[in-house]
Scaffold this active site. Sequence first.
Site, PDB file in Angstrom:
ATOM      1  N   GLU A 272       2.834  16.616  23.455  1.00  0.00           N
ATOM      2  CA  GLU A 272       1.894  15.735  22.757  1.00  0.00           C
ATOM      3  C   GLU A 272       0.961  16.523  21.837  1.00  0.00           C
ATOM      4  O   GLU A 272       0.333  15.938  20.953  1.00  0.00           O
ATOM      5  CB  GLU A 272       1.089  14.890  23.748  1.00  0.00           C
ATOM      6  CG  GLU A 272       0.049  15.645  24.545  1.00  0.00           C
ATOM      7  CD  GLU A 272      -0.680  14.752  25.535  1.00  0.00           C
ATOM      8  OE1 GLU A 272      -1.841  14.411  25.258  1.00  0.00           O
ATOM      9  OE2 GLU A 272      -0.089  14.402  26.571  1.00  0.00           O
TER      10      GLU A 272
ATOM     11  N   LYS B 115      -3.103  11.759  37.128  1.00  0.00           N
ATOM     12  CA  LYS B 115      -3.709  12.978  36.619  1.00  0.00           C
ATOM     13  C   LYS B 115      -3.891  13.991  37.744  1.00  0.00           C
ATOM     14  O   LYS B 115      -4.215  13.633  38.875  1.00  0.00           O
ATOM     15  CB  LYS B 115      -5.068  12.665  35.977  1.00  0.00           C
ATOM     16  CG  LYS B 115      -4.959  11.800  34.732  1.00  0.00           C
ATOM     17  CD  LYS B 115      -4.187  12.510  33.627  1.00  0.00           C
ATOM     18  CE  LYS B 115      -4.069  11.673  32.380  1.00  0.00           C
ATOM     19  NZ  LYS B 115      -3.363  12.370  31.302  1.00  0.00           N
TER      20      LYS B 115
ATOM     21  N   ASP C  69       0.356  14.850  35.568  1.00  0.00           N
ATOM     22  CA  ASP C  69      -0.034  15.347  34.252  1.00  0.00           C
ATOM     23  C   ASP C  69      -1.335  16.124  34.408  1.00  0.00           C
ATOM     24  O   ASP C  69      -2.360  15.560  34.786  1.00  0.00           O
ATOM     25  CB  ASP C  69      -0.228  14.162  33.307  1.00  0.00           C
ATOM     26  CG  ASP C  69      -0.662  14.566  31.909  1.00  0.00           C
ATOM     27  OD1 ASP C  69      -0.744  15.774  31.625  1.00  0.00           O
ATOM     28  OD2 ASP C  69      -0.921  13.661  31.090  1.00  0.00           O
TER      29      ASP C  69
ATOM     30  N   HIS D 239       4.640  10.238  23.997  1.00  0.00           N
ATOM     31  CA  HIS D 239       3.264  10.050  24.457  1.00  0.00           C
ATOM     32  C   HIS D 239       2.662   8.901  23.665  1.00  0.00           C
ATOM     33  O   HIS D 239       2.885   8.781  22.462  1.00  0.00           O
ATOM     34  CB  HIS D 239       2.465  11.329  24.214  1.00  0.00           C
ATOM     35  CG  HIS D 239       1.007  11.217  24.525  1.00  0.00           C
ATOM     36  ND1 HIS D 239       0.057  10.917  23.556  1.00  0.00           N
ATOM     37  CD2 HIS D 239       0.326  11.350  25.686  1.00  0.00           C
ATOM     38  CE1 HIS D 239      -1.137  10.888  24.109  1.00  0.00           C
ATOM     39  NE2 HIS D 239      -1.005  11.137  25.394  1.00  0.00           N
TER      40      HIS D 239
ATOM     41  N   GLU E 222       3.811  17.165  33.670  1.00  0.00           N
ATOM     42  CA  GLU E 222       3.489  17.088  32.250  1.00  0.00           C
ATOM     43  C   GLU E 222       2.360  18.040  31.878  1.00  0.00           C
ATOM     44  O   GLU E 222       1.372  18.151  32.601  1.00  0.00           O
ATOM     45  CB  GLU E 222       3.098  15.643  31.910  1.00  0.00           C
ATOM     46  CG  GLU E 222       2.771  15.401  30.456  1.00  0.00           C
ATOM     47  CD  GLU E 222       2.577  13.930  30.160  1.00  0.00           C
ATOM     48  OE1 GLU E 222       1.800  13.617  29.233  1.00  0.00           O
ATOM     49  OE2 GLU E 222       3.196  13.081  30.841  1.00  0.00           O
TER      50      GLU E 222
ATOM     51  N   GLU F  91       5.505   5.357  27.568  1.00  0.00           N
ATOM     52  CA  GLU F  91       4.225   5.390  28.267  1.00  0.00           C
ATOM     53  C   GLU F  91       3.438   4.120  27.957  1.00  0.00           C
ATOM     54  O   GLU F  91       3.372   3.681  26.812  1.00  0.00           O
ATOM     55  CB  GLU F  91       3.420   6.612  27.823  1.00  0.00           C
ATOM     56  CG  GLU F  91       2.067   6.716  28.506  1.00  0.00           C
ATOM     57  CD  GLU F  91       1.372   8.037  28.242  1.00  0.00           C
ATOM     58  OE1 GLU F  91       0.522   8.431  29.046  1.00  0.00           O
ATOM     59  OE2 GLU F  91       1.698   8.673  27.220  1.00  0.00           O
TER      60      GLU F  91
ATOM     61  N   ASP G 240       3.814  12.413  20.148  1.00  0.00           N
ATOM     62  CA  ASP G 240       2.980  11.237  19.941  1.00  0.00           C
ATOM     63  C   ASP G 240       3.219  10.771  18.513  1.00  0.00           C
ATOM     64  O   ASP G 240       2.862  11.462  17.560  1.00  0.00           O
ATOM     65  CB  ASP G 240       1.497  11.555  20.169  1.00  0.00           C
ATOM     66  CG  ASP G 240       0.650  10.301  20.201  1.00  0.00           C
ATOM     67  OD1 ASP G 240       0.695   9.542  19.202  1.00  0.00           O
ATOM     68  OD2 ASP G 240      -0.039  10.056  21.200  1.00  0.00           O
TER      69      ASP G 240
END
Length: 382
Positions: free
Chosen positions: A246, A166, A194, A296, A220, A329, A269
Amino acid sequence: MKIIDIQPYVLSQDLETPFFFSQWHYASRKICLVKITLEDGTYGWGEGYGPADMIKQGIEFFKPFVLGENVLENEKIWQVMYLRSLDFGRSGIFNAAISAIDLAIWDCKGKVLNQPVSVLLGGVKNPVIHPYATGFYFTDSPTLDDDLRKEAEFYKRSGFKAAKMKVGLGLEKDLHYVNLLKEALGDDVKLMIDSNHAYNYREALELAKKIEHLNIGWFEEPVHPEDYNGYKKLKENTTIPIAGGECEYHKHGFKRLFDNDCVDIAQPDIAATGGLTEAKRIAALASAYHKDIVPHSWGTWIAISAAVHFVGNLDKNPGRMYMDAPMIELDRTENPLRDDVTIPSIEVINGEIKVPNTPGLGVDVNEEFLEKYAIDNRKEFA
């Protein structure tokens, strides 16, 4: 084969170690699962991604329109749900509810036909998949740097070939942690970042330029999901591949991403964007635009298993004799709802997943733990 029951469950569990990222602080995990039962007793499980209590209400809304339908007619059922919610739910929670029901239908369909979902989607084109580890969340630990290094070492020992961290805490902090984890992972494990749409275009470009030399796998959700122009400009002005999607719903949302040339990698997703029925359409659209797909996935092994079957069926892009295995993922954060409640037929061995050949999604639910974590469903277990 008729559907005779649809039962949603909201599950919740407090975390031993709370964590945070650029947007939110998590002290618990909460999910919505749904069980569909057929007239012969066959059942299937689905899962929705998003606010669990609201997804449950969405499932209850769709329930009367799905009961009595033939489970093999998944596209017909999907269209009924889509049209019933179109005027007030073109994106968001209703679609997560559709997704949950759709996944359970596919699970049932596979069991009725005694085939894995990947075969029903059209066949296994990618029998081996490389999951990437999603982790490296932030905590309030005074030893966070050392904790992140140890996490990186664990992923390396586990055989992961890629991991995602992250960012989005500000340029200075991001640069510190990106460099720390790139050094810890080395060159054998690809590092992706991300930001969870924490930045505007200018900020995202500044960060991208400062880390391009580190061979980052992708950036991301660098900007706001509605900032299609920001996505496009960033993609044009950095060598780092751009990923996102996502927060998009249905093929229509991904068509906007592709028409504006926003991403190199699309990330639907499956538990939110419309289930496997709509994900299959998104995959066809991505193929027409020559875009990669890495879905995702955030939830239990129901959602993860759906992603495995989906990726196992993806077209090769562009296709050649020697290609890297496609990725999915794999969230590695603490999640008892994933690890206790769901029982997968999938194993991660030396950083690889083989598409399962068991009927349906290849996942079941431990109803003892379902009872333990269920909210407002106690009467179901009386």
